[in-house]
Structures are given as structure tokens and as C-alpha cells.
Design an enzyme around this catalytic site. Structure first.
Site, PDB file in Angstrom:
ATOM      1  N   HIS A 260      10.655 -23.706   9.906  1.00 17.95           N
ATOM      2  CA  HIS A 260       9.568 -24.345  10.692  1.00 17.95           C
ATOM      3  C   HIS A 260       8.111 -24.133  10.062  1.00 17.95           C
ATOM      4  O   HIS A 260       7.352 -25.089  10.271  1.00 17.95           O
ATOM      5  CB  HIS A 260       9.675 -23.489  12.080  1.00 17.95           C
TER       6      HIS A 260
ATOM      7  N   ARG B 196       8.869 -33.163  12.289  1.00 16.39           N
ATOM      8  CA  ARG B 196       7.766 -32.548  13.062  1.00 16.39           C
ATOM      9  C   ARG B 196       7.358 -31.270  12.426  1.00 16.39           C
ATOM     10  O   ARG B 196       6.289 -30.803  12.690  1.00 16.39           O
ATOM     11  CB  ARG B 196       8.406 -32.339  14.416  1.00 16.39           C
ATOM     12  N   HIS B 197       8.146 -30.651  11.643  1.00 17.20           N
ATOM     13  CA  HIS B 197       7.840 -29.400  11.260  1.00 17.20           C
ATOM     14  C   HIS B 197       6.734 -29.668   9.975  1.00 17.20           C
ATOM     15  O   HIS B 197       5.766 -28.900   9.709  1.00 17.20           O
ATOM     16  CB  HIS B 197       9.047 -28.614  10.500  1.00 17.20           C
TER      17      HIS B 197
ATOM     18  N   ASP C 246       0.811  -1.339  -0.073  1.00 12.52           N
ATOM     19  CA  ASP C 246       0.087  -0.294   0.186  1.00 12.52           C
ATOM     20  C   ASP C 246       0.929   1.258   0.013  1.00 12.52           C
ATOM     21  O   ASP C 246       2.085   1.228  -0.172  1.00 12.52           O
ATOM     22  CB  ASP C 246      -1.024   0.065   1.391  1.00 12.52           C
ATOM     23  N   HIS C 247       0.412   2.376   0.489  1.00  8.01           N
ATOM     24  CA  HIS C 247       1.063   3.691   0.307  1.00  8.01           C
ATOM     25  C   HIS C 247       2.292   3.655   1.292  1.00  8.01           C
ATOM     26  O   HIS C 247       3.490   4.296   1.013  1.00  8.01           O
ATOM     27  CB  HIS C 247       0.219   4.820   0.374  1.00  8.01           C
TER      28      HIS C 247
ATOM     29  N   CYS D   6       3.384  -3.050   4.167  1.00 12.14           N
ATOM     30  CA  CYS D   6       2.531  -1.733   4.502  1.00 12.14           C
ATOM     31  C   CYS D   6       3.105  -1.185   5.704  1.00 12.14           C
ATOM     32  O   CYS D   6       4.236  -1.441   5.826  1.00 12.14           O
ATOM     33  CB  CYS D   6       1.060  -2.374   4.641  1.00 12.14           C
ATOM     34  N   GLY D   7       2.345  -0.342   6.436  1.00  7.69           N
ATOM     35  CA  GLY D   7       2.964   0.389   7.393  1.00  7.69           C
ATOM     36  C   GLY D   7       3.611  -0.568   8.578  1.00  7.69           C
ATOM     37  O   GLY D   7       4.722  -0.353   8.925  1.00  7.69           O
ATOM     38  N   THR D   8       2.873  -1.522   8.891  1.00 12.71           N
ATOM     39  CA  THR D   8       3.252  -2.318  10.250  1.00 12.71           C
ATOM     40  C   THR D   8       3.298  -3.819   9.450  1.00 12.71           C
ATOM     41  O   THR D   8       4.126  -4.400  10.312  1.00 12.71           O
ATOM     42  CB  THR D   8       2.214  -2.498  11.070  1.00 12.71           C
ATOM     43  N   GLY D   9       2.994  -4.151   8.270  1.00  7.69           N
ATOM     44  CA  GLY D   9       2.815  -5.631   8.063  1.00  7.69           C
ATOM     45  C   GLY D   9       1.798  -6.497   8.613  1.00  7.69           C
ATOM     46  O   GLY D   9       1.350  -7.419   8.072  1.00  7.69           O
ATOM     47  N   ILE D  10       1.162  -5.878   9.454  1.00 10.08           N
ATOM     48  CA  ILE D  10       0.213  -6.534  10.208  1.00 10.08           C
ATOM     49  C   ILE D  10      -1.225  -6.490   9.336  1.00 10.08           C
ATOM     50  O   ILE D  10      -1.703  -7.803   9.164  1.00 10.08           O
ATOM     51  CB  ILE D  10      -0.498  -5.761  11.702  1.00 10.08           C
ATOM     52  N   GLY D  11      -1.785  -5.729   8.733  1.00  5.87           N
ATOM     53  CA  GLY D  11      -2.877  -5.660   8.070  1.00  5.87           C
ATOM     54  C   GLY D  11      -2.576  -6.702   6.737  1.00  5.87           C
ATOM     55  O   GLY D  11      -3.623  -7.388   6.531  1.00  5.87           O
ATOM     56  N   MET D  12      -1.497  -6.587   6.229  1.00  6.63           N
ATOM     57  CA  MET D  12      -1.077  -7.474   5.006  1.00  6.63           C
ATOM     58  C   MET D  12      -1.147  -8.840   5.474  1.00  6.63           C
ATOM     59  O   MET D  12      -1.651  -9.793   4.771  1.00  6.63           O
ATOM     60  CB  MET D  12       0.224  -7.134   4.475  1.00  6.63           C
TER      61      MET D  12
HETATM   62  C1  RB5 Z   1      -2.198   2.682   6.435  1.00  5.90           C
HETATM   63  O1  RB5 Z   1      -2.067   3.701   7.241  1.00  5.90           O
HETATM   64  C2  RB5 Z   1      -1.723   1.587   7.321  1.00  5.90           C
HETATM   65  O2  RB5 Z   1      -2.744   1.124   8.156  1.00  5.90           O
HETATM   66  C3  RB5 Z   1      -1.185   0.054   6.723  1.00  5.90           C
HETATM   67  O3  RB5 Z   1      -0.202   0.679   5.921  1.00  5.90           O
HETATM   68  C4  RB5 Z   1      -0.893  -0.946   7.492  1.00  5.90           C
HETATM   69  O4  RB5 Z   1       0.076  -0.795   8.625  1.00  5.90           O
HETATM   70  C5  RB5 Z   1      -2.024  -1.758   7.976  1.00  5.90           C
HETATM   71  O5  RB5 Z   1      -1.723  -2.775   8.480  1.00  5.90           O
END
Ligand code: RB5
Length: 162
Positions: free
Chosen positions: A101, A136-137, A11-12, A68-74
């Protein structure tokens, strides 16, 4: 020999990092398949997670990278797709273990949290580390696949009527 294909999406928040990681993918002898986004304007990370996840799931590419910003949403979005094992990695050791693993097939990176040079090391490690052949893996990854199968229609009895 045909080159391994690596889908990459962002994303951006991940755009600048994507430009650098495409070069890393090429330098390792793989073929990058860039699904966007291709600018700094605000975009929605699930759109790109779905594109890369579907390409990995279908076998159209060998692995994927999402930034993405955190990688979490992705990682949350990509892991909704059957066959995708998306791993949010914050250092090269995490990338090694995600491959060995978990046989992870999508790397997720947080561009606002991890410096570029570290992301380059993480990416190189992820793309070049083979999955472990230890029983195991393999057994544990197979259990993940069984969770997917068992829960295809999970949730319908718990969902409240809108
Ligand atoms: C965008 O502002 C941000 O929410 C996105 O890049 C990402 O961090 C979501 O998990």
C-alpha cells in the site's frame, strides 16, 4: 545480473539484530551495505537513519533497514529525508501492507520490542513483497510525494526567533 543493494543501519539497541539480518539479506540474494554502528557502545540513532535514508533517497541502494530499540526514533529521523518512506513494522502483515500500500522503501524495527525470529520474518516479507500497481495506492503514494514538495520550506513563518 547485479544484486539489489540493501543498506542496513543500527544503534546500540539494534546491533545484535543487525548481525542476524545481514545474513538474512544475503540468504535472499541481496547485497547488504552495512553503515554501522558496529558495536554495543552507545550511539545516536539519527546518525544511522540519515546515512541509510540518504542512500535510499539517492538511489545508491534499493531499500534500507534500520534497527534501534523501538524502531520509532529511526522511523522519525529517516522520514525527514526526501523520497524516504520508512515504515515501522511489528509483524509480517504490517510489512506486507507497508510494501503493497505504501511502497515503503525503508523498514524500521524495534529490537527491544519484537523477538528476533519475528524480525527475521518481517524482514523477509518486506524485502520480497512488491508494491501494488493498483491505481489507488499509486495515487496515494504520489500524494505523499506532493506533500514533500509543498512543504519544503514549511515552518519558517511559524518558527519563533530563538
Ligand atoms: C536508545 O536508548 C533508544 O532510545 C533507541 O534505540 C531508540 O529506541 C529510539 O527510538
Amino acid at each position: 545480473m547485479t544484486k539489489q543493494r540493501i543498506a542496513i543501519g543500527n544503534d546500540h539497541g539494534g546491533y545484535e539484530y543487525k548481525l542476524e539480518l545481514v545474513k538474512v539479506i544475503e540468504s535472499l540474494g541481496y547485497l547488504p551495505v552495512d553503515v554501522g554502528s558496529n558495536g554495543r557502545e552507545s550511539t545516536d540513532y539519527p546518525d544511522f537513519a540519515e546515512k541509510v535514508g540518504q542512500m535510499v533517497s539517492s538511489g545508491e541502494v534499493d531499500m534500507g533497514i534500520l534497527i534501534c530499540g523501538t524502531g520509532i526514533g529511526m522511523s522519525i529521523a529517516a522520514n525527514k529525508i526526501k523520497g524516504v518512506r520508512a515504515a515501522l513494522c511489528w509483524n509480517p502483515r504490517a510489512a506486507t501492507l507497508a510494501r503493497e500500500h505504501n511502497n515503503a522503501n525503508v523498514l524500521c524495527l524495534g529490537a527491544r520490542l519484537i523477538p528476533m525470529d519475528e524480525c527475521i520474518k518481517i524482514t523477509k516479507t518486506f524485502l520480497t513483497t512488491p508494491a501494488s500497481k493498483e491505481e489507488r495506492h499509486i495515487r496515494r503514494v504520489n500524494k505523499i510525494k506532493m506533500i514533500e514538495e509543498r512543504n519544503k520550506i514549511c515552518g519558517s513563518k511559524n518558527q519563533k526567533q530563538a
